[in-house]
Structures are given as C-alpha cells and as structure tokens.
Design a protein around this motif. Structure first.
Motif: not given
Length: 139
Positions: A63-64, A86-94
């Motif tokens: 998954p990661c 957490a998944f969305n935050l990891l992939g948001c580009g921040f």
C-alpha cells in the motif's frame, strides 16, 4: 500489461508531486513525463487509478510502495478513517519532514483506534496540508 515496479512508482509519485508547481512549464513537463512512464509500462491511467487505489494504489501488493521496507510488501486493508486520512496526506504533495512522514506511515498501518495525542497530531497534519494547499491556490 505490466505493473509499476518500486522505482517507476517512485518516479511517478515525484512527477505527480510536480503538478502543483507554480510554473506552467514544469507542470506540463511533469504531466507529460508521468503519462510517458505509465504508457512505457503498458498501462493506462485507468489501470493506475482504479477502485483498488484506496488499498493498493499501484497494484504492487504494497500500500505504500515508495517507502522502503525491510521485510517485503505488507498489504494493509484500509478500513478506518484515520488510515484513509494518513494515506491521503502522504499523497497530497506536501513536503513533510521525516518525523511527520514516519508518523503518517505508522497511522496508515494502524488497525486500532488512535490515542488522543495521535488524533491531535493527525489533525495538525491535516491543517498544515490544507493551509499549504490554500497558499498554493492563492498564488
């Protein structure tokens, strides 16, 4: 059709992260490079972005996939809202620092409920990402 390996996945994540650039040319190049990478692996965007994406974004069994693992792929079923967040935050580009990246990965893989402190830290990360997104949109 072939799947994206770990190196290709890491490149795709980098290209997609550049889509938020303030520079038109950089965004265009990043989009083109991402598209070429997907096609070079015999995939379509529908293959990359599927209903499986919430659990296993690139069909790798991990998954990661962009995070190095010492014990091999360990698929995780995303069922709790904090895992999805957490998944969305990891992939948001921040541009998360290493501590927050590790924290978000640990939350992403946590099956049980969060403690109050963990929820507060996850909320803080969410606010940081929202503020960052607003600043980029306003620029």
């Amino acid at each position: 059709m072939s799947a994206l390996d770990a190196a290709a996945t890491a490149r795709l994540v980098k290209f997609l992260g550049l889509l938020g650039s303030d520079h038109d040319g950089e965004r265009a190049t990043a989009g083109r490079m991402a598209d070429l990478l997907v096609k070079a692996h015999g995939l379509t965007w529908a293959d990359v972005i599927s209903t499986r994406a919430a659990v296993d974004p690139f069909g790798t069994g991990d998954p990661c996939p962009w995070r190095p693992r010492s014990s091999g792929p360990q698929p995780v079923q995303v069922t709790r809202s904090h895992q999805k967040e957490a998944f969305n935050l990891l992939g948001c580009g921040f541009p998360w620092d290493s501590w927050k990246t590790d924290f978000l990965h640990s939350i992403r893989h946590r099956d049980g409920p969060l403690s109050g402190g963990q929820q507060d830290k996850l909320d803080e990360c969410h606010r940081m990402a929202q503020d960052w997104r607003r600043m980029r949109e306003a620029a």
